[in-house]
Design an enzyme around this catalytic site. Structure first.
Site, PDB file in Angstrom:
ATOM      1  NE  ARG A  51       4.466   1.846  44.547  1.00  0.00           N
ATOM      2  CZ  ARG A  51       4.134   0.678  45.476  1.00  0.00           C
ATOM      3  NH1 ARG A  51       4.364   0.537  46.352  1.00  0.00           N
ATOM      4  NH2 ARG A  51       3.154   0.041  44.628  1.00  0.00           N
ATOM      5  CE  LYS A  80     -25.681   3.685  42.359  1.00  0.00           C
ATOM      6  NZ  LYS A  80     -25.472   4.847  43.210  1.00  0.00           N
ATOM      7  NE  ARG A 101      -2.805   5.205  38.675  1.00  0.00           N
ATOM      8  CZ  ARG A 101      -1.359   4.391  39.345  1.00  0.00           C
ATOM      9  NH1 ARG A 101      -1.913   2.869  40.252  1.00  0.00           N
ATOM     10  NH2 ARG A 101      -0.022   4.910  39.657  1.00  0.00           N
ATOM     11  CG  HIS A 129       2.120   7.587  36.663  1.00  0.00           C
ATOM     12  ND1 HIS A 129       2.029   8.389  37.485  1.00  0.00           N
ATOM     13  CD2 HIS A 129       2.403   6.442  37.133  1.00  0.00           C
ATOM     14  CE1 HIS A 129       1.539   7.665  38.521  1.00  0.00           C
ATOM     15  NE2 HIS A 129       2.049   6.594  38.354  1.00  0.00           N
TER      16      HIS A 129
HETATM   17  C1  NCD Z   1       3.168   2.648  38.295  1.00  0.00           C
HETATM   18  C2  NCD Z   1       2.146   2.257  37.782  1.00  0.00           C
HETATM   19  O1  NCD Z   1       1.337   2.373  38.377  1.00  0.00           O
HETATM   20  O2  NCD Z   1       1.993   2.890  36.331  1.00  0.00           O
HETATM   21  N1  NCD Z   1       3.678   2.841  39.252  1.00  0.00           N
HETATM   22  C3  NCD Z   1       3.253   3.799  40.630  1.00  0.00           C
HETATM   23  O3  NCD Z   1       2.356   4.488  40.109  1.00  0.00           O
HETATM   24  N2  NCD Z   1       4.211   4.050  41.269  1.00  0.00           N
HETATM   25  C4  NCD Z   1       4.175   1.747  37.827  1.00  0.00           C
HETATM   26  C5  NCD Z   1       3.808   0.104  37.560  1.00  0.00           C
HETATM   27  O4  NCD Z   1       2.387  -0.259  38.429  1.00  0.00           O
HETATM   28  O5  NCD Z   1       4.298  -1.365  37.714  1.00  0.00           O
END
Ligand code: NCD
Length: 308
Positions: A51, A80, A101, A129
């Site tokens: 997502r 690397k 991420r 997040h």
């Molecule tokens: C979440 C995450 O990556 O922290 N997912 C997301 O970004 N929609 C929640 C999860 O992974 O449980």
């Protein structure tokens, strides 16, 4: 230059502006189809995602821009031995903004400290997040009509769930918010969230173990997955993985206008039978996430609102 690393990077007024912009985009997305013509977003995902990455990419494409990036550490120079700081310096020569991420807490902050372009934290380990939180607040405001005076239940893995930490931080800015934190003993919220957010701002909250005991009080139920990848020991994960299953029996105990949100992916914590209940809004939440991220990209890139 602005980054978006934690919810606190924006003031309450800036949050309102972002949510208002997301609302205008939702009401007339075509009007925004060229505001980012010629711009590029780099999505740097050192950890799996469906997502969030695709939502950022869709958001940029919807604004007329384009996308570069990688979706696993193995397919980048990290394999690397390249540092995050070097990677972002390189990416800054290619793209105008980046969403990162990373499994290590703080990695997007390290990147931001040397980055020539705005960095969005798209999830750092079990820490924060914030763009998911923007999605969550936009969903709540759109469907409930307000962010004040709500009893918010957050259920599941409150220790490792980074969406939970950002959500508590952001919602604590609004008046009349009360949290009901539902988790097994071993997965309660980290002490920094308790001390630096809840206690510091005198936000009312209670911690309970059983969802059935409190579901009838809630205006919002935010379900989360037990974060398997953050456990050090598989036995402990197996012991806790099915702690909560929201089914129609529990939904029958809830208010008629309670909303169920989930950042997704779902594992077993919401039975599929709940999907057809009008109070289940987690799939709508995904669509709201695209509008929210379009607003975020526009704001960080200082893009002009198109004239009518
Ligand atoms: C979440 C995450 O990556 O922290 N997912 C997301 O970004 N929609 C929640 C999860 O992974 O449980």
């Amino acid at each position: 230059m602005r980054h978006f690393l934690t919810p606190s990077d924006f003031s309450k007024e800036e949050w309102r502006n972002l949510l208002d912009l997301a609302e205008r985009i939702k009401n007339d997305p075509k009007r925004y189809a060229h505001v980012a013509d010629g711009k590029k977003i780099a999505t740097l995902f050192y950890e799996p995602s469906t997502r969030t990455r695709l939502s950022f990419e869709t958001a940029m494409i919807n604004l007329g821009g384009s996308v570069i990036g990688f979706h696993s550490a193995d397919s980048s120079s990290v394999s690397k031995g390249e540092s995050v700081a070097d990677t972002i310096r390189i990416i800054g020569c290619f793209a105008d903004i980046c969403a990162m991420r990373h499994p290590k807490e703080g990695a997007p902050m390290v990147a931001a400290s040397v980055s020539p372009i705005p960095v969005i934290n798209a999830g750092d380990g079990g820490h924060q997040h914030p763009s998911q939180t923007l999605t969550d607040l936009f969903t709540i405001r759109s469907l409930k009509g307000r962010l004040e005076d709500l009893t918010i239940g957050i259920c599941g893995d409150l220790k490792y769930g980074r969406t939970v930490h950002s959500l508590i931080r952001a919602l604590s800015e609004y008046s009349g918010i009360r949290f009901v934190l539902i988790s097994p003993q071993a997965l309660r919220i980290p002490s920094y969230v308790r001390e630096e957010t809840l206690e510091k701002n005198s936000i009312p909250y209670q911690e309970v173990e059983k969802l059935e005991d409190v579901i009838g009080d809630l205006d919002i139920l935010y379900m989360t997955r037990i974060q398997k990848e953050r456990f050090f020991n598989e036995e402990e994960y197996n012991r806790l993985k099915d702690s909560y299953v929201l089914d129609m029996h529990k939904m029958d105990m809830a208010k008629k206008d309670m909303l169920v949100l989930h950042p997704l992916p779902r594992v077993n914590e919401i039975a599929p039978e709940v999907d057809n209940d009008p109070r289940a809004v987690y799939f709508k939440q995904v669509q709201y996430g695209v509008y929210a991220r379009m607003a975020l990209i526009m704001t960080l890139l200082n893009l002009e609102e198109p004239s009518c």
